[in-house]
Design a protein around this motif. Structure first.
Motif, PDB file in Angstrom:
ATOM      1  N   LEU A 121       0.821  -1.215   0.000  1.00 66.44           N
ATOM      2  CA  LEU A 121       0.000   0.000   0.000  1.00 66.44           C
ATOM      3  C   LEU A 121       0.852   1.261   0.000  1.00 66.44           C
ATOM      4  N   ASN A 122       2.152   1.105   0.198  1.00 71.14           N
ATOM      5  CA  ASN A 122       3.060   2.251   0.099  1.00 71.14           C
ATOM      6  C   ASN A 122       3.723   2.348  -1.261  1.00 71.14           C
ATOM      7  N   ARG A 123       3.320   1.489  -2.175  1.00 72.87           N
ATOM      8  CA  ARG A 123       3.872   1.494  -3.533  1.00 72.87           C
ATOM      9  C   ARG A 123       2.970   2.261  -4.495  1.00 72.87           C
ATOM     10  N   HIS A 124       3.492   2.489  -5.678  1.00 80.33           N
ATOM     11  CA  HIS A 124       2.743   3.237  -6.688  1.00 80.33           C
ATOM     12  C   HIS A 124       1.477   2.526  -7.132  1.00 80.33           C
ATOM     13  N   ILE A 125       1.374   1.228  -6.884  1.00 81.43           N
ATOM     14  CA  ILE A 125       0.152   0.527  -7.299  1.00 81.43           C
ATOM     15  C   ILE A 125      -1.049   0.993  -6.478  1.00 81.43           C
ATOM     16  N   ALA A 126      -0.797   1.577  -5.296  1.00 79.56           N
ATOM     17  CA  ALA A 126      -1.887   1.983  -4.412  1.00 79.56           C
ATOM     18  C   ALA A 126      -2.246   3.457  -4.543  1.00 79.56           C
ATOM     19  N   TYR A 127      -1.265   4.289  -4.944  1.00 79.00           N
ATOM     20  CA  TYR A 127      -1.503   5.733  -5.067  1.00 79.00           C
ATOM     21  C   TYR A 127      -0.357   6.349  -5.852  1.00 79.00           C
ATOM     22  N   ASP A 128      -0.380   7.668  -6.040  1.00 78.82           N
ATOM     23  CA  ASP A 128       0.678   8.368  -6.748  1.00 78.82           C
ATOM     24  C   ASP A 128       1.539   9.139  -5.744  1.00 78.82           C
ATOM     25  N   PRO A 129       2.643   8.566  -5.296  1.00 76.26           N
ATOM     26  CA  PRO A 129       3.479   9.253  -4.308  1.00 76.26           C
ATOM     27  C   PRO A 129       3.887  10.655  -4.768  1.00 76.26           C
ATOM     28  N   GLY A 130       3.745  11.600  -3.857  1.00 73.45           N
ATOM     29  CA  GLY A 130       4.160  12.974  -4.117  1.00 73.45           C
ATOM     30  C   GLY A 130       3.138  13.841  -4.820  1.00 73.45           C
ATOM     31  N   ALA A 131       2.173  13.236  -5.477  1.00 75.95           N
ATOM     32  CA  ALA A 131       1.249  14.020  -6.289  1.00 75.95           C
ATOM     33  C   ALA A 131       0.397  14.970  -5.458  1.00 75.95           C
ATOM     34  N   VAL A 132      -0.134  14.483  -4.352  1.00 75.56           N
ATOM     35  CA  VAL A 132      -1.038  15.341  -3.581  1.00 75.56           C
ATOM     36  C   VAL A 132      -0.281  16.494  -2.923  1.00 75.56           C
ATOM     37  N   GLU A 133       0.980  16.310  -2.557  1.00 72.74           N
ATOM     38  CA  GLU A 133       1.739  17.410  -1.997  1.00 72.74           C
ATOM     39  C   GLU A 133       1.910  18.537  -3.017  1.00 72.74           C
ATOM     40  N   VAL A 134       2.172  18.167  -4.263  1.00 72.06           N
ATOM     41  CA  VAL A 134       2.284  19.186  -5.315  1.00 72.06           C
ATOM     42  C   VAL A 134       0.929  19.843  -5.559  1.00 72.06           C
ATOM     43  N   ALA A 135      -0.123  19.035  -5.636  1.00 67.42           N
ATOM     44  CA  ALA A 135      -1.460  19.582  -5.871  1.00 67.42           C
ATOM     45  C   ALA A 135      -1.853  20.575  -4.774  1.00 67.42           C
ATOM     46  N   ARG A 136      -1.540  20.246  -3.532  1.00 71.77           N
ATOM     47  CA  ARG A 136      -1.861  21.155  -2.422  1.00 71.77           C
ATOM     48  C   ARG A 136      -1.034  22.429  -2.496  1.00 71.77           C
ATOM     49  N   PHE A 137       0.234  22.304  -2.876  1.00 76.73           N
ATOM     50  CA  PHE A 137       1.076  23.491  -3.035  1.00 76.73           C
ATOM     51  C   PHE A 137       0.457  24.439  -4.047  1.00 76.73           C
ATOM     52  N   VAL A 138       0.040  23.898  -5.182  1.00 77.84           N
ATOM     53  CA  VAL A 138      -0.543  24.730  -6.244  1.00 77.84           C
ATOM     54  C   VAL A 138      -1.836  25.382  -5.766  1.00 77.84           C
ATOM     55  N   ALA A 139      -2.710  24.594  -5.162  1.00 78.27           N
ATOM     56  CA  ALA A 139      -3.989  25.134  -4.690  1.00 78.27           C
ATOM     57  C   ALA A 139      -3.784  26.196  -3.621  1.00 78.27           C
TER      58      ALA A 139
ATOM     59  N   GLY B 215       2.674  -6.824 -11.494  1.00 74.89           N
ATOM     60  CA  GLY B 215       3.101  -8.150 -11.034  1.00 74.89           C
ATOM     61  C   GLY B 215       2.452  -8.620  -9.753  1.00 74.89           C
ATOM     62  N   VAL B 216       1.523  -7.857  -9.205  1.00 70.61           N
ATOM     63  CA  VAL B 216       0.905  -8.192  -7.924  1.00 70.61           C
ATOM     64  C   VAL B 216      -0.573  -8.508  -8.119  1.00 70.61           C
ATOM     65  N   ILE B 217      -0.994  -9.690  -7.671  1.00 67.00           N
ATOM     66  CA  ILE B 217      -2.414 -10.032  -7.655  1.00 67.00           C
ATOM     67  C   ILE B 217      -3.063  -9.355  -6.452  1.00 67.00           C
ATOM     68  N   ILE B 218      -4.230  -8.744  -6.675  1.00 71.34           N
ATOM     69  CA  ILE B 218      -4.973  -8.096  -5.592  1.00 71.34           C
ATOM     70  C   ILE B 218      -6.048  -9.080  -5.129  1.00 71.34           C
ATOM     71  N   PRO B 219      -5.807  -9.841  -4.055  1.00 66.00           N
ATOM     72  CA  PRO B 219      -6.702 -10.948  -3.694  1.00 66.00           C
ATOM     73  C   PRO B 219      -8.168 -10.548  -3.533  1.00 66.00           C
ATOM     74  N   ALA B 220      -8.427  -9.428  -2.868  1.00 69.10           N
ATOM     75  CA  ALA B 220      -9.817  -9.052  -2.601  1.00 69.10           C
ATOM     76  C   ALA B 220     -10.560  -8.590  -3.848  1.00 69.10           C
ATOM     77  N   ASN B 221      -9.816  -8.353  -4.936  1.00 73.34           N
ATOM     78  CA  ASN B 221     -10.440  -7.862  -6.170  1.00 73.34           C
ATOM     79  C   ASN B 221     -10.585  -8.939  -7.237  1.00 73.34           C
ATOM     80  N   ARG B 222     -10.156 -10.158  -6.957  1.00 74.57           N
ATOM     81  CA  ARG B 222     -10.040 -11.171  -8.007  1.00 74.57           C
ATOM     82  C   ARG B 222     -11.350 -11.472  -8.715  1.00 74.57           C
ATOM     83  N   SER B 223     -12.453 -11.445  -7.994  1.00 75.69           N
ATOM     84  CA  SER B 223     -13.739 -11.749  -8.637  1.00 75.69           C
ATOM     85  C   SER B 223     -14.686 -10.557  -8.579  1.00 75.69           C
ATOM     86  N   LEU B 224     -14.113  -9.361  -8.395  1.00 76.01           N
ATOM     87  CA  LEU B 224     -14.957  -8.188  -8.177  1.00 76.01           C
ATOM     88  C   LEU B 224     -15.038  -7.355  -9.458  1.00 76.01           C
ATOM     89  N   ASP B 225     -16.156  -7.455 -10.131  1.00 74.15           N
ATOM     90  CA  ASP B 225     -16.448  -6.587 -11.260  1.00 74.15           C
ATOM     91  C   ASP B 225     -17.959  -6.530 -11.429  1.00 74.15           C
TER      92      ASP B 225
END
Length: 262
Positions: A41-59, A94-104
């Motif tokens: 959850l600390n990897r880019h697969i979960a969110y965009d690191p650094g993006a919200v800090e830049v967005a807040r700076f701009v706003a 490369g990571v399977i998301i177990p809780a999402n495997r049959s969720l659509d």
């Protein structure tokens, strides 16, 4: 349940609207990290690191509205259409998301709809509400969406320090390309490492359909990993938007359509 979105300066200068679709890595505790080791959850697969800090700076610098997602893209991706098969990712880098495997929407429609209702819908509703506030003042806001990308993908280094993503409306894209040329040695990409031509994504939904000048800015994550980089890129984007708002072409609705509709 924490809010599906957060806002800043929502009653501020509505000539601009800043978005951050992948601001958060939040997953509700009852979902047990979607079956993943917590480190994922600390990897880019979960969110965009650094993006919200830049967005807040701009706003904060512009005193303008910001709408940021309050949940992980692994729960549901607000930058995808409801008909997109990657709306709820089953497999990412490369990571399977177990809780999402049959969720659509075909296999577990009730749980799929629950995530749409709890997260996706409120986030997009907040953007629609921000645009409505601007419309009440007869203002067509310039929309900037802030994202980040990994320096290396599939063992290939990505040379671009940042890039602009766009569809058919090239107003803000053209200005961004010209503006970034003033920074010596900067490798600023054009529709890389992704394309801005994605049907029913966030900007397609809120900007293209409303004829609003817009762009998605991708920032390489090592560029904004520290406060100094956040401030540097935040200041560059503020300068870009301050230049844009003085161009009458940027502040009038124009129907460019989308390459996705051709």
């Amino acid at each position: 349940m924490p809010d599906a979105f957060h806002t800043r300066h929502i009653d501020g200068d509505c000539r601009f609207l800043i978005l951050c679709d992948h601001a958060s890595n939040y997953v509700p505790p009852e979902l047990d990290n979607l079956g993943l080791p917590p480190a994922h959850l600390n990897r880019h697969i979960a969110y965009d690191p650094g993006a919200v800090e830049v967005a807040r700076f701009v706003a904060d610098a512009l005193g303008c509205p910001l709408v940021e997602a309050g949940f992980s893209r692994l729960l549901i991706d607000p930058n995808r259409g409801l008909d997109d098969p990657t709306l709820i990712m089953k497999f990412s880098d490369g990571v399977i998301i177990p809780a999402n495997r049959s969720l659509d929407r075909f296999n577990d429609k009730a749980l799929w709809q629950a995530r749409v209702d709890a997260y996706y819908g409120p986030y997009h509703g907040a953007i629609t509400a921000a645009l409505a506030r601007a419309a009440q003042q007869n203002i067509a806001p310039i929309i900037l969406s802030v994202h980040s990308f990994t320096p290396i993908w599939k063992n290939q280094a990505r040379p671009w320090q940042a890039a602009v993503l766009w569809d058919k409306d090239d107003r803000l894209r053209n200005l961004a390309i010209a503006h970034m040329r003033q920074y010596e040695g900067l490798n600023f990409g054009d529709n890389v490492p992704y394309s801005g031509r994605l049907k029913n994504d966030c900007l397609y939904r809120h900007a293209t359909h409303n004829g609003l000048a817009h762009a998605l800015i991708e920032l390489r994550q090592d560029e904004i990993a520290e406060a100094q980089g956040v401030q540097l890129w935040g200041a560059r984007l503020v300068a870009l938007l301050e230049q844009a708002v003085h161009d009458p072409e940027m502040t009038q609705p124009r129907n460019y359509g989308s390459c996705c509709d051709a």
